[in-house]
Design an enzyme around this catalytic site. Structure first.
Site, PDB file in Angstrom:
ATOM      1  N   ILE A 272       1.282 143.286 104.238  1.00  0.00           N
ATOM      2  CA  ILE A 272       0.611 142.174 104.902  1.00  0.00           C
ATOM      3  C   ILE A 272      -0.125 141.344 103.868  1.00  0.00           C
ATOM      4  O   ILE A 272      -0.487 141.818 102.794  1.00  0.00           O
ATOM      5  CB  ILE A 272      -0.365 142.647 105.998  1.00  0.00           C
ATOM      6  CG1 ILE A 272      -1.528 143.451 105.407  1.00  0.00           C
ATOM      7  CG2 ILE A 272       0.366 143.440 107.068  1.00  0.00           C
ATOM      8  CD1 ILE A 272      -2.655 143.711 106.416  1.00  0.00           C
ATOM      9  N   SER A 273      -0.329 140.074 104.178  1.00  0.00           N
ATOM     10  CA  SER A 273      -1.057 139.146 103.335  1.00  0.00           C
ATOM     11  C   SER A 273      -0.357 139.029 101.979  1.00  0.00           C
ATOM     12  O   SER A 273       0.840 138.749 101.922  1.00  0.00           O
ATOM     13  CB  SER A 273      -2.521 139.591 103.213  1.00  0.00           C
ATOM     14  OG  SER A 273      -3.324 138.596 102.654  1.00  0.00           O
ATOM     15  N   ASN A 274      -1.046 139.268 100.878  1.00  0.00           N
ATOM     16  CA  ASN A 274      -0.364 139.249  99.584  1.00  0.00           C
ATOM     17  C   ASN A 274       0.715 140.324  99.508  1.00  0.00           C
ATOM     18  O   ASN A 274       1.748 140.139  98.856  1.00  0.00           O
ATOM     19  CB  ASN A 274      -1.368 139.457  98.454  1.00  0.00           C
ATOM     20  CG  ASN A 274      -2.143 138.195  98.140  1.00  0.00           C
ATOM     21  OD1 ASN A 274      -1.902 137.144  98.705  1.00  0.00           O
ATOM     22  ND2 ASN A 274      -3.105 138.310  97.238  1.00  0.00           N
ATOM     23  N   GLY A 295       3.942 140.918 107.192  1.00  0.00           N
ATOM     24  CA  GLY A 295       2.889 140.416 108.064  1.00  0.00           C
ATOM     25  C   GLY A 295       2.049 139.376 107.360  1.00  0.00           C
ATOM     26  O   GLY A 295       1.656 139.566 106.210  1.00  0.00           O
TER      27      GLY A 295
END
Length: 607
Positions: A272-274, A295
């Protein structure tokens, strides 16, 4: 990219050193075999498991971090347990009303073994951490590895709540990388960094990160900003090396089994994210991957509507505090009252600079809001951005990423920023031994937090951070050498479509104000499909970027967690790989925030 709250900082002089840019990786070097150093292993059973270090759900919900017997010299086991606690609380919504452990997910103890090492991609100056968690329930006849990368800039346990919590309970091994960032800080005053096991050590020992003898004599350096490697450009290779480490450790740990290879072992990548951006980069050369779930990914692609993180982050850092003054009913955090006092000074400063129109705050705020909307920001993202403004997350990201993209050494930030521990008046000071000891467990990988602050030499009232932010923005819009250097680093991040035939599912909140879906997942999915790739997109209404911030009452009333949808996407992908179901279809998912979450509130698609 989950961060800790900002403290207002006082002025400090910045030391400026020359830095040289490293050569970007070539396509040929992407396939070179990984070399692992400082390999260690440990056993985690009988009250010390892989998933929570024995804390369980109740222990992770505790408001106080697990204590160290000796605050200045914690053991490796104590550091690990606290790192798990910190990583879970920074990522997941663990409130009883949030449904974790009942509606979705499990924190039942998972005994097993853990292997850690350093790995270095060809051409890099510094290593990244890799780790394999091997549960006792792993079945060599059902070979499953979940490979992941930490969210934000977190340390090696930074994806435990994402990949570990899904893969370990069902007997999959889980491979991790900190993707060249992490909490391996270096105390320049003391000449001390972080060793293999997380304990503080001197330069006479093997360290995860050392900025070198040319670094300043005071302050704090950290790997994401000061490695000189622009680690984001290598995210895909970091994930691949985590997969290679998994195979190497499986072959060592299970010598009686048939040799583990990419061809006979299922690899599902998730982040998720980075971390989501990292697994999408790995998908480009994903002949070794079987599926990918990303995500809220920080991904950059050359497509209509797409924008670079540094572009929209520096834009938001400048304009968003003023624009929010044009809106009523914004989400409230403990720092909202303080952030509100900064709106009028920011509006006035931008009007003086000719950026906005109007002679009063209300008109200037409407001008700032219109500018953001014209640049592609949705109303949902702008409202959720109130949290990133309250905690000054846009500035925290911009300061660190400017150093990373431009490959600026410690003390050489083009806008004069440095990092240090701080006195009560926010002036820089030397770090204490106890503060250093907790960095590896407690830090998010980007200051401020864990006793480390951002020192801004341009800090001055009435718009305290405005001058520094204008400098950061000019590194994107300007024509100087430093700006060209930062933009050159950003150009190395451009993603390509995933490998043909690779199933990819994106899960993104429509209300994400830190990594807006309009700049990332939507254009990525469109470009990938135009290239004939099999990419699906779940757009989740009422989901913003930070599940962990749902501990704030007003955010819990307005938003739902994203993590259950990531878990659900993994379930659907695995069923598809098992031949039991079709790949999940695109979906815009309606949700019902507030109260105790149940299946109807989350509305997880069944297909």
């Amino acid at each position: 990219m989950n961060q800790t709250p900002l403290q207002l900082l006082a002025c400090a002089s910045a030391l400026v050193l020359a830095a040289c840019a490293a050569t970007p990786p070539t396509s040929a070097s992407r396939t070179e075999a990984a070399v692992f150093t400082a390999v260690t292993s440990s056993v985690h059973r009988d009250g010390d498991d892989l998933l929570s270090g024995g804390l369980g759900l109740d222990g992770l919900r505790g408001m106080t971090a697990p204590a160290f017997a000796d605050a200045q010299a914690p053991s490796a086991a104590e550091l690990r347990r606290r790192a798990l606690w910190s990583s879970w609380r920074g990522i997941a919504d663990l409130r009883p009303q949030g449904g974790y452990g009942t509606l979705y997910g499990s924190l039942a103890a998972v005994p097993g073994r853990e292997f850690q090492a350093f790995a270095t991609v060809p051409g890099a100056r510094h290593p990244h951490r890799v780790m394999l968690q091997l549960p006792d329930t792993f079945d060599a006849e059902r070979r499953c590895v979940v490979v992941t990368a930490s969210s934000g800039s977190r340390g090696i346990y930074g994806a435990i709540a994402v990949a570990g919590a899904w893969g370990l309970p069902q007997g999959c091994a889980v491979a991790y990388t900190d993707k060249g960032a992490g909490s391996d800080y270096f105390d320049l005053d003391a000449g001390m960094g972080v060793g293999v096991d997380g304990r503080v050590a001197g330069r006479d020992q093997l360290l995860a990160f050392d900025p070198g003898d040319a670094a300043p004599a005071t302050g704090i350096a950290f790997k994401h900003a000061h490695s000189g490697d622009n680690p984001e450009a290598d995210w895909g290779r970091h994930v691949r090396q985590a997969g290679e480490f998994a195979l190497a450790m499986l072959n060592d740990a299970l010598p009686d089994a048939a040799r583990f290879t990419f061809d006979n072992t299922r690899f599902i990548a998730v982040g998720i994210s980075n971390g989501g951006g990292a697994v999408l980069r790995a998908a480009e050369d994903g002949d070794w991957l079987d599926a990918v779930v990303a995500g809220e990914p920080n991904v950059q692609i050359d497509a209509p509507g797409a924008r670079a993180l540094y572009d929209y982050t520096t834009e938001a850092a400048l304009l968003m505090p003023c624009a929010l003054a044009a809106l009523d009913g914004l989400p409230q955090s403990p720092l909202s009252a303080l952030a509100t006092t900064m709106r009028a000074p920011r509006c006035a400063a931008l009007r003086k600079a000719g950026v906005l129109e109007g002679d009063d705050t209300a008109t200037q705020a409407r001008s700032a809001l219109a500018a953001l909307q014209g640049a592609g920001w949705t109303d949902e993202a702008i409202r959720a951005a109130a949290l990133s403004v309250d905690f000054d997350l846009y500035r925290a990201v911009a300061v660190t990423y400017a150093s990373a993209y431009g490959r600026f050494a410690a003390g050489a930030h083009p806008c004069g920023y440095t990092f240090a521990a701080q006195n009560p008046d926010f002036s820089p000071r030397a770090t204490t031994a106890a503060e250093r000891a907790g960095w590896w467990s407690d830090a998010s990988g980007i200051p401020p937090g864990a006793g480390v602050g951002i020192i801004d030499p341009q800090l001055a009232p009435p718009d305290l951070t405005g001058a520094g932010l204008a400098c950061l923005r000019a590194l994107w819009t300007g024509d100087g050498g430093d700006a060209r250097r930062v933009r050159a680093g950003v150009q190395q991040l451009a993603s390509a479509p995933p490998r043909a035939g690779l199933p990819v599912v994106l899960v993104h909140g429509r209300d994400d104000g830190l990594i807006p879906i309009a700049f990332t997942s939507t254009p990525y999915a469109s470009a990938a499909r135009a290239a004939g790739r099999d990419v699906r997109l779940w757009e989740v209404r009422n989901a913003q970027h930070f599940d962990g911030f749902l501990a704030l009452p007003d955010y819990a009333a307005r938003y739902v967690p994203l993590l259950p949808y990531v878990y659900a996407a993994l379930d659907r992908v695995q069923a598809h790989l098992d031949g039991q179901d079709a790949l999940p279809a695109d979906a815009v998912i309606d949700t019902r925030p507030g109260g105790t979450l149940d299946a109807s509130a989350l509305a997880i698609p069944t297909r």
